[in-house]
Write an enzyme that holds these catalytic residues in place. Structure first.
Site, PDB file in Angstrom:
ATOM      1  N   CYS A 287       0.805  -1.236   0.000  1.00 44.57           N
ATOM      2  CA  CYS A 287       0.000   0.000   0.000  1.00 44.57           C
ATOM      3  C   CYS A 287       0.835   1.282   0.000  1.00 44.57           C
ATOM      4  O   CYS A 287       0.285   2.371  -0.129  1.00 44.57           O
ATOM      5  CB  CYS A 287      -0.959   0.007   1.187  1.00 44.57           C
ATOM      6  SG  CYS A 287      -0.180   0.392   2.774  1.00 44.57           S
TER       7      CYS A 287
ATOM      8  N   CYS B  67      13.906  -0.112  11.615  1.00 37.53           N
ATOM      9  CA  CYS B  67      13.432   0.657  12.767  1.00 37.53           C
ATOM     10  C   CYS B  67      11.994   1.099  12.464  1.00 37.53           C
ATOM     11  O   CYS B  67      11.772   1.979  11.639  1.00 37.53           O
ATOM     12  CB  CYS B  67      14.375   1.848  12.922  1.00 37.53           C
ATOM     13  SG  CYS B  67      14.166   2.781  14.416  1.00 37.53           S
TER      14      CYS B  67
HETATM   15 FE    FE Z   1       0.401  -1.608   3.750  1.00 35.55          FE
END
Ligand code: FE
Length: 195
Positions: free
Chosen positions: A162, A182
């Site tokens: 996404c 991180c």
């Molecule tokens: Fe995503």
């Protein structure tokens, strides 16, 4: 008869008293039930996510179709907190994320779209203040792009499905990869392994 009459009177008095007692105690009883179970439910809700998210039709743990949606759409289906990190690239405060010291065994998913990102096996204790992993669950789980914001030269990590901003990756991680992913806890969902 007098005894029976007295007995009847007591019985008559007892019924409304019992109703009154129940009415008075009902809130306390309900509060007691809530108090006994709420902390556990609250913990489960905060650490373990659902497989579906009402209000976010793009969220799926199984559909790997790439999503290319404008921020105006994400603004409608994500919580304000997730949106600020995922789409506006904000960073959650150090040492504040729910997964920083979390040691559950299972899988981590993108909180915006449900894409599988990391396994708990790849999570390691780090002092940077954000949950850290040394490798993604699969190569295409994430994408990388240069980030020169804030006068720094860093590599941004984004969701491979996404495009959500997840965090950054650095070259000071542990073996076997030497990488330190991180991550922001707020854009991660966790699901424990089944028995
Ligand atoms: Fe995503």
């Amino acid at each position: 008869m007098g005894g029976l009459s007295m007995h009847s009177t007591v019985r008559c008095l007892k019924a409304p008293q019992a109703v009154l007692f129940l009415l008075l105690m009902l809130p306390a009883l309900l509060a007691g039930c809530g108090g006994a179970t709420f902390p556990e439910n609250e913990k489960d809700d905060s650490m373990i996510s659902k497989q579906e998210k009402p209000g976010n039709p793009y969220y799926s743990r199984t559909d790997t179709t790439t999503l290319d949606l404008p921020d105006s759409v994400w603004a409608k289906v994500l919580t304000k907190e997730v949106y600020r990190v995922a789409r506006q690239k904000e960073t959650e405060q150090a040492f504040s994320g729910k997964f920083l010291d979390f040691e559950g065994r299972g899988s981590y998913f993108c909180a915006a779209c449900g894409n599988a990102l990391f396994r708990s096996d790849a999570k390691f204790a780090d002092t940077c203040g954000w949950p850290s992993f040394f490798e993604p669950v699969r190569e295409k789980s994430i994408f990388y792009q240069p980030d020169t914001s804030h006068g720094l030269v860093r590599t941004e990590v984004i969701c491979g499905r996404c495009g959500a901003h997840l965090g950054h990756v650095f070259d000071d991680g542990p073996p076997p990869t030497g990488k330190r992913f991180c991550m922001n806890s707020i854009v991660l969902d966790f699901e424990p392994d089944g028995e």
